[in-house]
Motif scaffolding. Structure first.
Motif, PDB file in Angstrom:
ATOM      1  N   GLY A  89       1.531   5.220   7.336  1.00 18.03           N
ATOM      2  CA  GLY A  89       0.652   6.241   7.877  1.00 18.03           C
ATOM      3  C   GLY A  89      -0.570   5.674   8.559  1.00 18.03           C
ATOM      4  N   GLY A  90      -0.454   4.511   9.188  1.00 15.54           N
ATOM      5  CA  GLY A  90      -1.580   3.868   9.849  1.00 15.54           C
ATOM      6  C   GLY A  90      -2.269   2.809   9.021  1.00 15.54           C
ATOM      7  N   CYS A  91      -1.909   2.663   7.730  1.00 15.59           N
ATOM      8  CA  CYS A  91      -2.510   1.646   6.854  1.00 15.59           C
ATOM      9  C   CYS A  91      -1.635   0.400   6.842  1.00 15.59           C
ATOM     10  N   ALA A  92      -2.256  -0.765   6.961  1.00 16.88           N
ATOM     11  CA  ALA A  92      -1.530  -2.026   6.955  1.00 16.88           C
ATOM     12  C   ALA A  92      -1.139  -2.405   5.530  1.00 16.88           C
ATOM     13  N   ALA A  93      -0.224  -3.378   5.419  1.00 14.08           N
ATOM     14  CA  ALA A  93       0.225  -3.850   4.111  1.00 14.08           C
ATOM     15  C   ALA A  93      -0.916  -4.555   3.383  1.00 14.08           C
ATOM     16  N   ASN A 103      -1.771   8.687  -9.532  1.00 10.23           N
ATOM     17  CA  ASN A 103      -2.762   9.051  -8.516  1.00 10.23           C
ATOM     18  C   ASN A 103      -2.559   8.290  -7.208  1.00 10.23           C
ATOM     19  N   GLY A 104      -1.386   7.735  -6.995  1.00 10.17           N
ATOM     20  CA  GLY A 104      -1.134   6.985  -5.773  1.00 10.17           C
ATOM     21  C   GLY A 104       0.336   6.687  -5.596  1.00 10.17           C
ATOM     22  N   VAL A 105       0.628   5.850  -4.601  1.00 10.48           N
ATOM     23  CA  VAL A 105       2.004   5.469  -4.300  1.00 10.48           C
ATOM     24  C   VAL A 105       2.024   3.993  -3.909  1.00 10.48           C
ATOM     25  N   ILE A 126       4.165  -5.113   0.962  1.00  9.23           N
ATOM     26  CA  ILE A 126       3.739  -4.209  -0.106  1.00  9.23           C
ATOM     27  C   ILE A 126       2.611  -3.339   0.414  1.00  9.23           C
ATOM     28  N   PHE A 127       2.798  -2.017   0.319  1.00  8.37           N
ATOM     29  CA  PHE A 127       1.788  -1.045   0.726  1.00  8.37           C
ATOM     30  C   PHE A 127       1.326  -0.267  -0.506  1.00  8.37           C
ATOM     31  N   GLN A 128       0.057   0.085  -0.535  1.00 10.07           N
ATOM     32  CA  GLN A 128      -0.502   0.909  -1.606  1.00 10.07           C
ATOM     33  C   GLN A 128      -1.447   1.935  -0.998  1.00 10.07           C
ATOM     34  N   SER A 129      -1.438   3.132  -1.596  1.00  7.73           N
ATOM     35  CA  SER A 129      -2.310   4.181  -1.092  1.00  7.73           C
ATOM     36  C   SER A 129      -2.543   5.214  -2.174  1.00  7.73           C
ATOM     37  N   ALA A 130      -3.731   5.818  -2.146  1.00  5.06           N
ATOM     38  CA  ALA A 130      -3.976   6.991  -2.984  1.00  5.06           C
ATOM     39  C   ALA A 130      -3.188   8.166  -2.432  1.00  5.06           C
ATOM     40  N   LEU A 131      -3.021   9.193  -3.244  1.00  2.17           N
ATOM     41  CA  LEU A 131      -2.197  10.317  -2.835  1.00  2.17           C
ATOM     42  C   LEU A 131      -2.764  11.048  -1.628  1.00  2.17           C
ATOM     43  N   GLN A 132      -4.082  10.977  -1.427  1.00  4.43           N
ATOM     44  CA  GLN A 132      -4.692  11.703  -0.318  1.00  4.43           C
ATOM     45  C   GLN A 132      -5.018  10.813   0.877  1.00  4.43           C
ATOM     46  N   ASP A 133      -4.647   9.541   0.857  1.00  2.17           N
ATOM     47  CA  ASP A 133      -4.980   8.612   1.932  1.00  2.17           C
ATOM     48  C   ASP A 133      -3.754   8.279   2.775  1.00  2.17           C
ATOM     49  N   CYS A 134      -3.999   7.406   3.797  1.00  2.25           N
ATOM     50  CA  CYS A 134      -2.948   6.859   4.669  1.00  2.25           C
ATOM     51  C   CYS A 134      -2.101   7.967   5.305  1.00  2.25           C
ATOM     52  N   GLY A 135      -2.784   8.984   5.821  1.00  2.00           N
ATOM     53  CA  GLY A 135      -2.100  10.020   6.570  1.00  2.00           C
ATOM     54  C   GLY A 135      -1.158  10.880   5.763  1.00  2.00           C
ATOM     55  N   SER A 136      -1.365  10.990   4.471  1.00  2.00           N
ATOM     56  CA  SER A 136      -0.471  11.796   3.632  1.00  2.00           C
ATOM     57  C   SER A 136      -0.634  13.278   3.944  1.00  2.00           C
ATOM     58  N   GLN A 137       0.439  14.004   3.725  1.00  2.00           N
ATOM     59  CA  GLN A 137       0.439  15.451   3.871  1.00  2.00           C
ATOM     60  C   GLN A 137       0.838  16.073   2.542  1.00  2.00           C
ATOM     61  N   GLN A 138       0.253  17.224   2.236  1.00  2.00           N
ATOM     62  CA  GLN A 138       0.523  17.863   0.951  1.00  2.00           C
ATOM     63  C   GLN A 138       0.980  19.302   1.170  1.00  2.00           C
ATOM     64  N   PHE A 139       1.910  19.728   0.319  1.00  7.87           N
ATOM     65  CA  PHE A 139       2.256  21.139   0.267  1.00  7.87           C
ATOM     66  C   PHE A 139       2.682  21.478  -1.157  1.00  7.87           C
ATOM     67  N   LEU A 151       3.560  13.808   1.060  1.00 13.05           N
ATOM     68  CA  LEU A 151       4.437  13.189   2.053  1.00 13.05           C
ATOM     69  C   LEU A 151       3.756  11.970   2.667  1.00 13.05           C
ATOM     70  N   PHE A 152       4.495  10.857   2.722  1.00 10.39           N
ATOM     71  CA  PHE A 152       4.047   9.630   3.390  1.00 10.39           C
ATOM     72  C   PHE A 152       5.131   9.208   4.378  1.00 10.39           C
ATOM     73  N   ALA A 153       4.780   8.279   5.261  1.00  7.92           N
ATOM     74  CA  ALA A 153       5.746   7.788   6.251  1.00  7.92           C
ATOM     75  C   ALA A 153       5.523   6.306   6.502  1.00  7.92           C
ATOM     76  N   ILE A 154       6.595   5.523   6.342  1.00  4.45           N
ATOM     77  CA  ILE A 154       6.600   4.118   6.775  1.00  4.45           C
ATOM     78  C   ILE A 154       7.019   4.090   8.236  1.00  4.45           C
ATOM     79  N   GLU A 155       6.182   3.524   9.086  1.00  3.39           N
ATOM     80  CA  GLU A 155       6.436   3.534  10.524  1.00  3.39           C
ATOM     81  C   GLU A 155       6.628   2.108  11.024  1.00  3.39           C
ATOM     82  N   TYR A 156       7.678   1.923  11.841  1.00  2.00           N
ATOM     83  CA  TYR A 156       7.894   0.648  12.540  1.00  2.00           C
ATOM     84  C   TYR A 156       7.843   0.916  14.034  1.00  2.00           C
TER      85      TYR A 156
END
Length: 423
Positions: A158-162, A133-135, A173-186, A195-200
């Motif tokens: 996706g905008g969430c800090a470590a 249920n997460g990543v 270390i980052f943790q997020s539910a499948l529907q949080d931190c700017g995730s996209q679903q298809f 879909l998630f994205a690590i941004e620098y």
């Protein structure tokens, strides 16, 4: 005449000089036989030359002590000739000046070399673990693999800090539910994709405008099968009748397998030597059923596949009591349970007296109960130890009846379709 000069108190030499100068001027301006173009040229272009030549004639006349009347040749003719000669002398100097543009030495040619632009290799600085249920994502601070540790606050999922940082390893270390931190679903035909994205985001060093890294984004995808039940709930269409659901729930697959010494694979051979230990794994696959816990109710060893003839030895009895260690002092035991749908146990090898073939057939009866149910006298896995009976599930109280008789329950008789296993 162009002019007249009266001489009163001047000497002879001075008088002659002045008179000659007047003649020169007259010849320049009063020569009527010459064209106007020639006069214009003498007056404008050669005024300095005429002046210089006139002074020279005056000097010659003084030295010769002659008067104007004694000259046999008109001065105007002599002056013209001398003037032309003077111009020729000026236009053809004897010493000529030569100058050339300096030659700049050429640079040596660049030799031909084989040059190949080396492309940067992947730093392998991002690792992701897709959970039910997460990543969970781990990011190295040496993000580009250059040895330079970047500022942790410049990274986000996706905008969430470590949520944590391993300072020793230099890992965020980052943790997020499948529907949080700017995730996209298809959805595809067979999968659910998140879909998630690590941004620098690159930023200049504090107090400077210097940036030594580029902004970067690493995409992360988690794929889940659409037709797989990932929870304990039943996946049944609403229109399916209850009878069909009940039949589906009763489909259980039991197995009893000989395993290798490391418990990783099924043992390819059933040949053993005395002193060896037989590793057994009992398991059940519930499919559409709720989670189950498996038990080995009882096991017997026989010299023949027919249990009604020949030698027979019961080493697990009384609904899950492993009695072999009690009867023979062996090391046979149930191992501590790791998974509810699996149960491992070990049996020390032996042979039957007066049986020359050395073959042993083992028959076990397996049963399962709801995983959340309590361990009791009919559902247990107990091993005999020097200090008493021990349960593989941690409920030693349930093993108290192994030395007497546990409560008798209706146990299905052996049938071709029942959970009996032969080796």
């Amino acid at each position: 005449m162009c002019g007249f000069v009266e001489l009163e108190t001047m000497g002879l030499n001075q008088c002659v000089s002045v008179a000659l100068l007047v003649v020169v001027i007259e010849c320049v301006f009063g020569a009527s036989s010459r064209s106007s173009a020639y006069r214009y040229q003498n007056v404008v272009q050669d005024s300095q030359e005429v002046d210089a030549r006139g002074r020279w004639l005056a000097l010659q006349a003084t030295n010769g002590v002659r008067s104007l009347r004694q000259q046999s040749t008109p001065l105007s003719s002599n002056l013209l000739t001398s003037n032309i000669q003077f111009k020729q002398d000026m236009t053809n100097p004897t010493n000529q000046l030569f100058w050339k543009f300096p030659v700049i030495s050429e640079e040596p040619a660049q030799p031909h070399i084989n040059f190949e632009l080396v492309q940067p290799e992947s730093a392998n600085s991002v690792a992701a673990l897709c959970l039910e249920n997460g990543v969970q994502v781990e990011v190295k601070l040496d993000f580009f693999g250059t040895g330079q540790l970047l500022e942790p606050t410049l990274f986000s999922l996706g905008g969430c800090a470590a949520v944590d940082m391993d300072a020793e390893a230099g890992v965020l270390i980052f943790q997020s539910a499948l529907q949080d931190c700017g995730s996209q679903q298809f959805v595809t035909e067979d999968e659910l994709v998140y879909l998630f994205a690590i941004e620098y985001t690159a930023a200049p060093f504090q107090g400077t405008s210097v940036i030594r890294a580029s902004s970067a984004t690493v995409d992360i995808e988690c794929h889940y099968p659409r037709k797989h039940n990932v929870s304990s709930d039943l996946l049944q269409p609403a229109w399916v009748p209850f009878a069909s659901s009940a039949v589906a729930e009763e489909v259980l697959v039991f197995s009893l397998t000989l395993m290798t010494a490391d418990w990783m694979y099924e043992r390819p051979s059933s040949v053993f030597f005395l002193g060896d230990v037989l590793n057994f794994c009992a398991s059940v696959k519930p499919f559409n059923h709720v989670p189950l816990r498996i038990f080995v109710d009882h096991c017997v060893a026989t010299a023949n596949q027919d249990m009604s003839s020949g030698s027979l030895y019961s080493f697990i009895e009384n609904h899950g009591c492993f009695t072999d260690a009690k009867y023979t002092g062996s090391s046979s035991t149930f191992l501590p349970r790791v998974e509810n749908d699996q149960l491992q146990f070990q049996l020390e090898s032996f042979r039957f007296e007066n049986e020359g073939s050395g073959d042993i057939f083992i028959t076990c009866f397996l049963k399962a109960s709801i995983a959340d149910s309590q361990i009791d006298g009919l559902h247990k896995a107990c091993s005999f130890k020097p200090n008493g009976w021990i349960s593989s599930d941690g409920s030693d109280v349930a093993c108290g009846c192994c030395d007497s008789s546990c409560e008798v329950a209706d146990v299905p008789s052996a049938s071709p379709g029942g959970p009996f296993f032969f080796f």
